[in-house]
Every structure is written in C-alpha cells, then in structure tokens.
Design a protein around this motif. Structure first.
Motif, PDB file in Angstrom:
ATOM      1  N   GLN A  12      28.394 -29.368 -53.236  1.00 32.04           N
ATOM      2  CA  GLN A  12      28.936 -30.623 -52.728  1.00 32.04           C
ATOM      3  C   GLN A  12      29.698 -30.401 -51.435  1.00 32.04           C
ATOM      4  O   GLN A  12      30.195 -29.294 -51.180  1.00 32.04           O
ATOM      5  N   PRO A  13      29.801 -31.425 -50.611  1.00 32.68           N
ATOM      6  CA  PRO A  13      30.616 -31.305 -49.388  1.00 32.68           C
ATOM      7  C   PRO A  13      32.030 -30.830 -49.728  1.00 32.68           C
ATOM      8  O   PRO A  13      32.632 -31.288 -50.701  1.00 32.68           O
ATOM      9  N   GLY A  14      32.519 -29.908 -48.923  1.00 33.44           N
ATOM     10  CA  GLY A  14      33.828 -29.316 -49.163  1.00 33.44           C
ATOM     11  C   GLY A  14      33.781 -28.077 -50.019  1.00 33.44           C
ATOM     12  O   GLY A  14      34.795 -27.377 -50.149  1.00 33.44           O
ATOM     13  N   GLY A  15      32.634 -27.798 -50.597  1.00 36.99           N
ATOM     14  CA  GLY A  15      32.491 -26.645 -51.465  1.00 36.99           C
ATOM     15  C   GLY A  15      32.255 -25.344 -50.711  1.00 36.99           C
ATOM     16  O   GLY A  15      32.277 -25.311 -49.472  1.00 36.99           O
ATOM     17  N   SER A  16      32.027 -24.281 -51.488  1.00 41.12           N
ATOM     18  CA  SER A  16      31.857 -22.945 -50.915  1.00 41.12           C
ATOM     19  C   SER A  16      30.673 -22.232 -51.547  1.00 41.12           C
ATOM     20  O   SER A  16      30.309 -22.497 -52.700  1.00 41.12           O
ATOM     21  N   LEU A  17      30.113 -21.320 -50.788  1.00 36.66           N
ATOM     22  CA  LEU A  17      29.076 -20.412 -51.276  1.00 36.66           C
ATOM     23  C   LEU A  17      29.279 -19.075 -50.595  1.00 36.66           C
ATOM     24  O   LEU A  17      29.743 -19.022 -49.441  1.00 36.66           O
ATOM     25  N   SER A  61      30.415 -23.930 -34.319  1.00 40.24           N
ATOM     26  CA  SER A  61      30.186 -24.904 -35.381  1.00 40.24           C
ATOM     27  C   SER A  61      30.695 -24.419 -36.750  1.00 40.24           C
ATOM     28  O   SER A  61      30.907 -25.230 -37.643  1.00 40.24           O
ATOM     29  N   VAL A  62      30.889 -23.122 -36.904  1.00 35.89           N
ATOM     30  CA  VAL A  62      31.337 -22.596 -38.199  1.00 35.89           C
ATOM     31  C   VAL A  62      32.680 -21.882 -38.115  1.00 35.89           C
ATOM     32  O   VAL A  62      33.214 -21.460 -39.148  1.00 35.89           O
ATOM     33  N   LYS A  63      33.207 -21.761 -36.921  1.00 39.81           N
ATOM     34  CA  LYS A  63      34.464 -21.032 -36.737  1.00 39.81           C
ATOM     35  C   LYS A  63      35.573 -21.676 -37.571  1.00 39.81           C
ATOM     36  O   LYS A  63      35.740 -22.892 -37.584  1.00 39.81           O
ATOM     37  N   GLY A  64      36.296 -20.834 -38.284  1.00 36.96           N
ATOM     38  CA  GLY A  64      37.370 -21.328 -39.144  1.00 36.96           C
ATOM     39  C   GLY A  64      36.906 -21.711 -40.538  1.00 36.96           C
ATOM     40  O   GLY A  64      37.735 -21.943 -41.426  1.00 36.96           O
ATOM     41  N   ARG A  65      35.600 -21.784 -40.744  1.00 43.55           N
ATOM     42  CA  ARG A  65      35.070 -22.152 -42.065  1.00 43.55           C
ATOM     43  C   ARG A  65      34.242 -21.025 -42.683  1.00 43.55           C
ATOM     44  O   ARG A  65      34.255 -20.844 -43.905  1.00 43.55           O
ATOM     45  N   ASN A  82      32.905 -21.773 -46.411  1.00 41.34           N
ATOM     46  CA  ASN A  82      33.887 -22.684 -47.001  1.00 41.34           C
ATOM     47  C   ASN A  82      33.839 -24.038 -46.302  1.00 41.34           C
ATOM     48  O   ASN A  82      33.293 -24.154 -45.200  1.00 41.34           O
ATOM     49  N   SER A  83      34.416 -25.031 -46.943  1.00 41.69           N
ATOM     50  CA  SER A  83      34.480 -26.384 -46.363  1.00 41.69           C
ATOM     51  C   SER A  83      33.117 -26.827 -45.861  1.00 41.69           C
ATOM     52  O   SER A  83      32.977 -27.322 -44.734  1.00 41.69           O
ATOM     53  N   LEU A  84      32.130 -26.655 -46.694  1.00 41.79           N
ATOM     54  CA  LEU A  84      30.760 -26.958 -46.286  1.00 41.79           C
ATOM     55  C   LEU A  84      30.564 -28.438 -46.012  1.00 41.79           C
ATOM     56  O   LEU A  84      31.150 -29.304 -46.682  1.00 41.79           O
ATOM     57  N   VAL A 118      20.458 -23.325 -48.347  1.00 39.07           N
ATOM     58  CA  VAL A 118      21.750 -23.934 -48.665  1.00 39.07           C
ATOM     59  C   VAL A 118      21.617 -25.436 -48.470  1.00 39.07           C
ATOM     60  O   VAL A 118      21.199 -25.894 -47.400  1.00 39.07           O
ATOM     61  N   THR A 119      21.945 -26.179 -49.507  1.00 44.09           N
ATOM     62  CA  THR A 119      21.903 -27.637 -49.442  1.00 44.09           C
ATOM     63  C   THR A 119      23.282 -28.175 -49.764  1.00 44.09           C
ATOM     64  O   THR A 119      23.830 -27.888 -50.839  1.00 44.09           O
ATOM     65  N   VAL A 120      23.839 -28.930 -48.830  1.00 43.21           N
ATOM     66  CA  VAL A 120      25.165 -29.519 -49.024  1.00 43.21           C
ATOM     67  C   VAL A 120      24.975 -31.027 -49.178  1.00 43.21           C
ATOM     68  O   VAL A 120      24.627 -31.719 -48.227  1.00 43.21           O
ATOM     69  N   SER A 121      25.217 -31.498 -50.369  1.00 46.60           N
ATOM     70  CA  SER A 121      24.964 -32.910 -50.658  1.00 46.60           C
ATOM     71  C   SER A 121      25.758 -33.336 -51.886  1.00 46.60           C
ATOM     72  O   SER A 121      25.970 -32.541 -52.815  1.00 46.60           O
ATOM     73  N   SER A 122      26.156 -34.588 -51.879  1.00 40.92           N
ATOM     74  CA  SER A 122      26.849 -35.145 -53.045  1.00 40.92           C
ATOM     75  C   SER A 122      25.859 -35.826 -53.986  1.00 40.92           C
ATOM     76  O   SER A 122      26.241 -36.344 -55.031  1.00 40.92           O
TER      77      SER A 122
END
Length: 122
Positions: A12-17, A61-65, A82-84, A118-122
């Motif tokens: 889910q959005p906000g999640g981590s892998l 685009s990914v710096k900090g995450r 993180n914070s996907l 990787v799929t980021v979706s609610s």
C-alpha cells in the motif's frame, strides 16, 4: 555471472519493501552495483547505485525514501524502499559493473538481474 533479484510484491502507499539481489559466479565486493526500474509504458530509469568502495548515489525521485546497501560477505545488494508511492510501481532490476565507480547510465552496467516487480496500490 548471475544476479538474482527478489523481494518485490504488492504494498500500500506509504509502505515499505526490501529488495535483495544475490550475486553469484564471482566476488562482487569491488564492483559497483545498483538498481534501475521500468514502469509500465515508460523508459527504464536509474534508481540508486553503490560503488565498490561504498559510496552511494540516489536519484532525486527516491532520495530520502530509498536506501541502497551491500553486504559483501554475502555477495548481496539491498534496496530498502520506504514511503512508497504509486509512481514507484515498476519492475526493479539489479545491475553490476566490473569497475569500482558507479554510474547512472544503464549501458555502463554489464550484468543484469531478471527483475522483481513492485506494485504500490491501495
């Protein structure tokens, strides 16, 4: 020489892998390694890389995450995500090159893994 990526999935959005890339066939401790990704309908893009002496480079685009790291004893590369966001959805490829210095250019990486989705979706 083989690179085997794993760890992708649906989150889910906000999640981590945590993505992993196991290298075999030779010792990669002094090789630069990295990650690229390709989203549906888009060109492949640089995500992050780590040089053979441990210097890391991340795309804006990914710096900090996202955090790239390597365990040379295990010949394994990692990408902690993180914070996907939905826009992080893509197939992620691990790469390696026979030089200490890293690069943001995909044509400068000789070795490629098969990709992990990787799929980021609610």
């Amino acid at each position: 020489v083989q690179l085997q990526a794993s760890g992708g999935g649906l989150v889910q959005p906000g999640g981590s892998l945590r993505l992993s890339c196991a290298a075999s066939g030779r010792t990669f401790s002094t090789y630069a390694m990295g990650w690229f990704r390709q989203a549906p309908g888009k060109e492949r893009e640089f995500v992050a890389a780590v040089s053979g002496n441990g210097w890391s480079d991340n795309s804006d685009s990914v710096k900090g995450r996202f955090t790239i790291s390597r365990d040379n004893a295990k010949n394994t590369l990692y990408l902690q995500t993180n914070s996907l966001k939905p826009e992080d959805t893509a197939v992620y490829y691990c790469v390696a090159r026979g030089y200490v210095s890293s690069s943001r250019r995909e044509d400068e990486y000789r070795y490629w893994g098969q990709g992990t989705k990787v799929t980021v979706s609610s």
